[in-house]
Scaffold this motif. Sequence first.
Motif, short mmCIF file in Angstrom:
data_model
loop_
_atom_site.label_atom_id
_atom_site.label_comp_id
_atom_site.label_asym_id
_atom_site.label_seq_id
_atom_site.Cartn_x
_atom_site.Cartn_y
_atom_site.Cartn_z
N LEU A 1 -4.97 -3.60 -0.61
CA LEU A 1 -6.25 -3.66 0.10
C LEU A 1 -6.76 -5.09 0.20
O LEU A 1 -7.30 -5.51 1.24
N LEU B 1 -4.78 -6.83 2.77
CA LEU B 1 -5.21 -6.38 4.09
C LEU B 1 -6.43 -7.17 4.55
O LEU B 1 -6.51 -7.61 5.72
N LEU C 1 0.81 -1.22 0.00
CA LEU C 1 0.00 0.00 0.00
C LEU C 1 0.84 1.27 0.00
O LEU C 1 0.52 2.24 -0.71
#
Length: 220
Positions: A192, A195, A50
């Motif tokens: 993302l 995550l 990220l």
Amino acid sequence: MTDSPGPAPHTGSEPGPGGRTYAPPSDPTVLLDRVGASWTWLLGSAVATLIPGTLILVWPEETLHVLAVLLGLYLLVIGVFRFVSVFGHREQGNRFATLLIAVLYVLAGVLCLRHPMQTIAALSLILGIVWLVSGVLTAYTALAARDLPHRGFVLCGAAIGIIAGIVVLALPTESARALTRLLGLWMVLIGLVELAVAFAWRAALRRAVALTPRDPASPY
């Protein structure tokens, strides 16, 4: 690219009360399994994806040298995380696939840092190949691993990596700025997804620990 460490870890290699099995906390194999299966490696991988992805999106006009260094460091860090996660896999086939992913990331990172003045097209080619191959190998490990929790999340991450690799490799490179933004966008999207996989894996590990009987003789 997302790569789940493997099935939720079980504990136990020595017979205990009631026929249950327990592994000594100091057993190096058990310790390596626990370290490799930790969800924090997935979290670290997501953050490591990220941050450079966001930086590339925010400052797409930065020099090619800065971009190559960012991508090189990103690939090296992810390679290290993937190497540690190898110990979380019990099946030899899954370990080998994860090790290939780790080696691929490290070699690509070294290539970016060794020749930082290469063109944006060359950097895109490197990332596209890494994402495509890593996505295919991750899909293989997700399908081959027995009792893999949240298999759908891992397969989704693998699919994102495969699509990202194909898109980056297939698009023309007339506009370096546009291609730079594309790389940053895909890195943020992959980060993302990683995550989400990290937090899903944490939930699976907590459930596994809650269902595992504790050793009465263990101080933990």
